[in-house]
Design an enzyme around this catalytic site. Sequence first.
Site, mmCIF file in Angstrom:
data_model
loop_
_atom_site.group_PDB
_atom_site.id
_atom_site.type_symbol
_atom_site.label_atom_id
_atom_site.label_comp_id
_atom_site.label_asym_id
_atom_site.label_seq_id
_atom_site.Cartn_x
_atom_site.Cartn_y
_atom_site.Cartn_z
ATOM 1 N N ASP A 1 10.502 3.944 2.479
ATOM 2 C CA ASP A 1 11.292 2.878 3.086
ATOM 3 C C ASP A 1 12.107 2.215 1.984
ATOM 4 O OD1 ASP A 1 10.351 3.150 5.692
ATOM 5 O OD2 ASP A 1 8.679 1.769 5.364
ATOM 6 N N ASN B 1 3.060 4.201 18.214
ATOM 7 C CA ASN B 1 3.996 3.710 17.191
ATOM 8 C C ASN B 1 5.453 4.060 17.520
ATOM 9 O OD1 ASN B 1 4.439 2.330 14.785
ATOM 10 N ND2 ASN B 1 4.498 4.221 13.615
ATOM 11 N N ALA C 1 -6.284 11.765 24.059
ATOM 12 C CA ALA C 1 -6.861 10.863 23.048
ATOM 13 C C ALA C 1 -8.187 10.263 23.499
ATOM 14 C CB ALA C 1 -5.869 9.754 22.730
ATOM 15 N N GLY D 1 -0.187 -9.227 17.879
ATOM 16 C CA GLY D 1 0.334 -9.981 16.740
ATOM 17 C C GLY D 1 -0.655 -11.039 16.275
ATOM 18 N N GLY E 1 -4.221 -11.605 17.886
ATOM 19 C CA GLY E 1 -5.371 -10.717 17.739
ATOM 20 C C GLY E 1 -5.252 -9.455 18.557
ATOM 21 N N THR F 1 5.009 -6.018 7.871
ATOM 22 C CA THR F 1 5.001 -4.559 7.688
ATOM 23 C C THR F 1 3.573 -4.063 7.431
ATOM 24 O OG1 THR F 1 7.178 -4.694 6.696
ATOM 25 C CG2 THR F 1 5.975 -2.639 6.356
ATOM 26 N N GLY F 2 3.169 -3.072 8.198
ATOM 27 C CA GLY F 2 1.858 -2.462 7.967
ATOM 28 C C GLY F 2 0.712 -3.135 8.702
ATOM 29 N N ALA F 3 0.987 -4.230 9.428
ATOM 30 C CA ALA F 3 -0.102 -4.932 10.128
ATOM 31 C C ALA F 3 -0.804 -4.001 11.114
ATOM 32 C CB ALA F 3 0.427 -6.166 10.852
ATOM 33 N N GLY F 4 -0.011 -3.316 11.914
ATOM 34 C CA GLY F 4 -0.586 -2.410 12.900
ATOM 35 C C GLY F 4 -1.394 -1.295 12.231
ATOM 36 N N ASP F 5 -0.893 -0.784 11.131
ATOM 37 C CA ASP F 5 -1.585 0.310 10.435
ATOM 38 C C ASP F 5 -2.878 -0.186 9.770
ATOM 39 O OD1 ASP F 5 0.569 1.869 11.191
ATOM 40 O OD2 ASP F 5 1.654 1.469 9.324
HETATM 41 P P1 ATP Z 1 3.726 -3.630 12.834
HETATM 42 O O1 ATP Z 1 4.530 -2.665 13.653
HETATM 43 O O2 ATP Z 1 4.477 -4.826 12.336
HETATM 44 O O3 ATP Z 1 2.910 -2.992 11.767
HETATM 45 P P2 ATP Z 1 2.334 -3.947 15.327
HETATM 46 O O4 ATP Z 1 3.464 -4.457 16.174
HETATM 47 O O5 ATP Z 1 1.883 -2.560 15.466
HETATM 48 O O6 ATP Z 1 2.624 -4.272 13.795
HETATM 49 P P3 ATP Z 1 0.896 -6.397 15.817
HETATM 50 O O7 ATP Z 1 0.360 -6.564 17.194
HETATM 51 O O8 ATP Z 1 2.091 -7.186 15.435
HETATM 52 O O9 ATP Z 1 1.053 -4.830 15.572
HETATM 53 O O10 ATP Z 1 -0.227 -6.740 14.759
HETATM 54 C C1 ATP Z 1 -1.382 -5.954 14.592
HETATM 55 C C2 ATP Z 1 -2.557 -6.818 14.233
HETATM 56 O O11 ATP Z 1 -2.251 -7.539 13.031
HETATM 57 C C3 ATP Z 1 -2.888 -7.897 15.241
HETATM 58 O O12 ATP Z 1 -3.750 -7.384 16.227
HETATM 59 C C4 ATP Z 1 -3.567 -8.943 14.363
HETATM 60 O O13 ATP Z 1 -4.911 -8.602 14.141
HETATM 61 C C5 ATP Z 1 -2.840 -8.816 13.044
HETATM 62 N N1 ATP Z 1 -1.744 -9.784 12.877
HETATM 63 C C6 ATP Z 1 -0.418 -9.539 13.005
HETATM 64 N N2 ATP Z 1 0.323 -10.637 12.749
HETATM 65 C C7 ATP Z 1 -0.557 -11.612 12.422
HETATM 66 C C8 ATP Z 1 -0.441 -12.989 12.036
HETATM 67 N N3 ATP Z 1 0.762 -13.596 11.937
HETATM 68 N N4 ATP Z 1 -1.571 -13.679 11.774
HETATM 69 C C9 ATP Z 1 -2.779 -13.105 11.868
HETATM 70 N N5 ATP Z 1 -2.963 -11.810 12.226
HETATM 71 C C10 ATP Z 1 -1.885 -11.068 12.496
#
Ligand code: ATP
Length: 323
Positions: A13, A166, A189, A231, A234, A257-261
């Site tokens: 990236d 994703n 799955a 997000g 939770g 970035t990377g939260a979902g992963d």
């Molecule tokens: P991304 O594509 O940005 O990696 P995503 O859209 O796949 O993420 P999200 O639902 O945004 O996934 O976030 C995944 C997890 O990250 C949430 O379930 C939560 O546990 C945690 N999380 C994300 N944002 C926050 C936040 N601002 N504060 C606390 N926890 C967060």
Amino acid sequence: SNLVVCFGEMLIDFIPTVGGVSLAEAPAFEKAPGGAPANVAVCISKLGGSSAFIGKVGEDEFGRMLADILKKHNVDNSGLRFDHDARTALAFVTLTAEGEREFVFFRNPSADMLLRESELDIELIKKATIFHYGSISLIDEPCRSTQLAAMDIAKRSGSILSYDPNLRLPLWPSEDAARSGIMSVWNLADIIKISEDEISFLIGADDLNDDEVVLKRLFHPNLKLLLVTEGSAGCRYYTKEFKGRVNSIKVKAVDTTGAGDAFTGGILKCLASDGDLYQDEKRLREAIFFANVCAALTVTGKGGIPALPTQDAVQRTLTEVTA
Ligand code: ATP
């Protein structure tokens, strides 16, 4: 052996050195390793678990850099292949001032799309306790057929199949192609992790919070666990027996970035060592909270892989919040 084998794309990236600008306005870019399945593999390893990555990069400076990053993080990279013609995929990514994510991909084709079935490390796949994959690697041939073959090998040897759709809409030929492509492997799955945004894309925005609709449209008979990340709020969970939600923790968000992963890495690390935990709601909720903390900590740092927490960091936070 608790091994999690992650299959799919690994790429670079390019991220603007200043925030809130469009790609055209960006004065310069910083490179960051990415690709959701690779992020998940690194996450599991940083959490003290055992992981491997299967995919393809270019036989070029960037491809070798990515191979080294896997190795440095103790991810088994013996299933990574190098293409002599196509380059490592690049993606220029920015979050504009309006909060829109803007992507420009360089993959026409890139090495990751060209992984062939004959290049699969079958023995490695057979060792997987969990075999994890996404949908980007389903967009183009030959990678699509390779992934289907790998999923079949994993399933036959008793692995749990884990799917994070994703969604990257710009990579698909059309919205309908994205929807049907993502759904084409849905019923294979055992575990699916999806975000609220993806649910609204797949089944329509109005139905988002209606458990009945989510279950009817997205829960298939062999599914063991459906996770819906929300997000900062939770995550919701659905099994055949129960459903509920687990809060995340409050953090100062720097870069999501990377939260979902990180979430996926956290939950798969737990499932790899305790494959039945989804049958016990208390243990399942603990594992989801662990995954939420992994993800929340990732949000507090810049970038994907660099921001993934270590097992110690997660443990410290767990001790603080439960004290
Ligand atoms: P991304 O594509 O940005 O990696 P995503 O859209 O796949 O993420 P999200 O639902 O945004 O996934 O976030 C995944 C997890 O990250 C949430 O379930 C939560 O546990 C945690 N999380 C994300 N944002 C926050 C936040 N601002 N504060 C606390 N926890 C967060």
